[in-house]
Design an enzyme around this catalytic site. Structure first.
Site, short mmCIF file in Angstrom:
data_model
loop_
_atom_site.label_atom_id
_atom_site.label_comp_id
_atom_site.label_asym_id
_atom_site.label_seq_id
_atom_site.Cartn_x
_atom_site.Cartn_y
_atom_site.Cartn_z
N ASP A 114 1.08 -0.97 0.20
CA ASP A 114 -0.01 -0.21 0.01
C ASP A 114 1.30 1.34 -0.20
O ASP A 114 2.00 1.40 0.40
CB ASP A 114 -0.97 -0.02 1.47
CG ASP A 114 -1.74 1.54 1.48
OD1 ASP A 114 -2.33 1.37 0.15
OD2 ASP A 114 -1.66 2.25 2.05
N SER A 115 0.43 2.33 -0.15
CA SER A 115 1.00 3.41 -0.47
C SER A 115 1.66 4.31 1.66
O SER A 115 2.20 4.91 1.66
CB SER A 115 0.35 4.80 -1.06
OG SER A 115 -1.27 4.88 0.14
N TYR A 140 -0.31 8.09 -2.61
CA TYR A 140 -0.59 8.03 -3.81
C TYR A 140 -1.62 9.01 -4.50
O TYR A 140 -1.52 9.74 -5.70
CB TYR A 140 -0.51 6.71 -4.22
CG TYR A 140 0.71 6.09 -4.08
CD1 TYR A 140 2.03 6.52 -3.19
CD2 TYR A 140 1.16 4.56 -4.44
CE1 TYR A 140 3.19 5.70 -3.13
CE2 TYR A 140 2.10 3.44 -4.27
CZ TYR A 140 3.90 4.39 -3.19
OH TYR A 140 4.26 4.06 -2.77
N CYS A 193 -3.76 -0.98 -1.98
CA CYS A 193 -3.95 1.01 -2.45
C CYS A 193 -4.70 0.75 -3.47
O CYS A 193 -4.54 0.07 -4.65
CB CYS A 193 -2.60 1.53 -2.39
SG CYS A 193 -3.42 2.99 -3.71
N GLU A 226 -6.86 8.83 9.89
CA GLU A 226 -5.90 8.96 10.34
C GLU A 226 -5.33 9.31 11.42
O GLU A 226 -5.02 9.29 12.51
CB GLU A 226 -4.19 9.16 9.38
CG GLU A 226 -4.70 7.74 7.93
CD GLU A 226 -3.22 8.18 7.29
OE1 GLU A 226 -2.20 9.19 7.81
OE2 GLU A 226 -2.68 7.39 6.76
N CYS A 251 -11.34 2.90 -0.95
CA CYS A 251 -10.03 3.24 -0.92
C CYS A 251 -9.48 3.11 1.03
O CYS A 251 -10.55 2.28 1.17
CB CYS A 251 -10.02 5.04 -0.35
SG CYS A 251 -8.54 6.03 0.55
N THR A 252 -8.38 2.29 1.10
CA THR A 252 -8.14 1.89 1.75
C THR A 252 -8.76 2.07 3.22
O THR A 252 -9.11 1.81 4.13
CB THR A 252 -6.92 1.85 2.04
OG1 THR A 252 -6.15 3.26 1.51
CG2 THR A 252 -6.25 0.69 1.18
N HIS A 253 -8.92 3.58 3.34
CA HIS A 253 -8.50 4.88 4.95
C HIS A 253 -10.59 4.34 5.35
O HIS A 253 -11.00 4.70 6.20
CB HIS A 253 -8.93 6.06 4.79
CG HIS A 253 -6.99 5.87 5.05
ND1 HIS A 253 -6.10 4.98 4.08
CD2 HIS A 253 -6.21 6.69 5.38
CE1 HIS A 253 -4.95 6.00 4.26
NE2 HIS A 253 -4.78 6.18 5.32
N1 DGL Z 1 -3.94 3.88 -0.24
C1 DGL Z 1 -4.87 4.83 -1.06
C2 DGL Z 1 -5.70 4.22 -1.40
O1 DGL Z 1 -6.19 3.25 -1.26
C3 DGL Z 1 -5.24 6.43 -0.05
C4 DGL Z 1 -4.02 6.88 0.34
C5 DGL Z 1 -3.41 7.10 -0.60
O2 DGL Z 1 -3.85 8.72 -1.11
O3 DGL Z 1 -1.50 6.84 -0.80
O4 DGL Z 1 -6.33 4.60 -2.32
#
Ligand code: DGL
Length: 275
Positions: free
Chosen positions: A14-15, A46, A77, A156, A188-190
């Site tokens: 992941d990023s 990212y 990601c 976060e 998105c992961t978050h």
């Molecule tokens: N991991 C990114 C995603 O799922 C979110 C965080 C980032 O922008 O790097 O798109």
């Protein structure tokens, strides 16, 4: 091909820290599998970067995992999945599973009125990754996409129940509410961290799709189909590597994973850059 070994770990990158929500899903579906995680915390986010930069980074991230002899790579990601998956698949023999197709398929299975919403980073949304994947399977589905960049820092910061998060969710999701979506992909992961507030704002009749759990189901099927699923009853081992250990890393990681990380090592970026 030594990566096709049942006992080899699954690689996940992941990023940054967000991919730990995907680790959590994989752990739920596949508790016997060992996982090697790489989070590019030195170069996150990212989601606002250009496609060429994301592709370059994703190739380096995948290479780090490939060197660890993983049997499969999960691109946790969504942004990297949206932009770099085809490039990764061209280069690596190791099977690679991203977030977009599993999330799209899960949403197609769920929608009744054929109107699906998608939320993600600027890059995921501007690439129309989810709408292309959905309409490749069913062109009659209407897909409404919306970038929600502030959800990443809010998750976060742990502002889960905060009024500011609700206000921002109302602002971001109002278009989707007006479009009468019955299914919403958390692209998105978050976003799974904020799923309660998202559900409250979008309405309880809208089904939320967590792309991480959809991908975990696909990984499960893939490993089973190839005869490389680890059925041993001992619990999988977990190793976490990151390119930086930012302040509050452990606190955020615990929130995303739901527990402490058992093994964490910082990797120098030079090691990653050395493809
Ligand atoms: N991991 C990114 C995603 O799922 C979110 C965080 C980032 O922008 O790097 O798109």
């Amino acid at each position: 091909m030594n990566f096709m070994n049942k006992s080899n770990p699954i690689g996940i990158f992941d990023s940054g820290i967000g991919g730990l929500t995907v680790v959590k899903s994989v752990n739920t579906f596949l508790p016997s599998e060992s996982i090697i995680y790489f989070g590019d915390t030195a170069r996150v986010p990212y989601g606002s970067k250009s496609n060429s930069t994301i592709i370059e980074y994703a190739l380096q991230d995948a290479n780090f995992l490939a060197k660890k002899n993983v049997k499969l790579i999960i691109v946790a990601c969504n942004t990297a999945s949206a932009v770099a998956l085809d490039e990764l698949k061209k280069i690596y023999e190791i099977p690679i599973i991203g977030m977009i197709n599993p999330g799209a398929k899960a949403a197609i299975n769920e929608t009744k009125n054929k109107i699906i919403g998608v939320i993600g980073t600027e890059t995921t949304i501007s690439n129309k990754a989810y709408s292309k994947a959905i309409n490749n399977i069913d062109k009659d589905i209407k897909v409404v996409e919306k970038a929600c960049p502030l959800f990443v820092p809010l998750a976060e910061e742990g502002l889960i129940d905060h009024p500011a998060t609700k206000l921002i969710a109302e602002e971001y999701l109002k278009e989707l509410r007006n479009e009468n979506i019955d299914t919403l992909i958390l692209g998105c992961t978050h976003y799974p961290i904020l799923k309660e507030v998202i559900q409250e704002v979008i309405g309880k009749n809208v089904k939320l799709i967590d792309s991480g759990s959809a991908a975990s189901t696909e990984v499960d099927e893939y490993l089973m189909g190839r005869g490389i699923k680890n059925y041993q009853h001992n619990i999988g081992k977990y190793e976490y590597y990151v390119s930086d250990v930012p302040k509050k890393f452990n606190e955020i990681a615990k929130r995303f994973l739901g527990k402490e990380l058992e093994f964490l090592e910082k990797v120098e970026l030079e090691e990653i850059l050395n493809i």
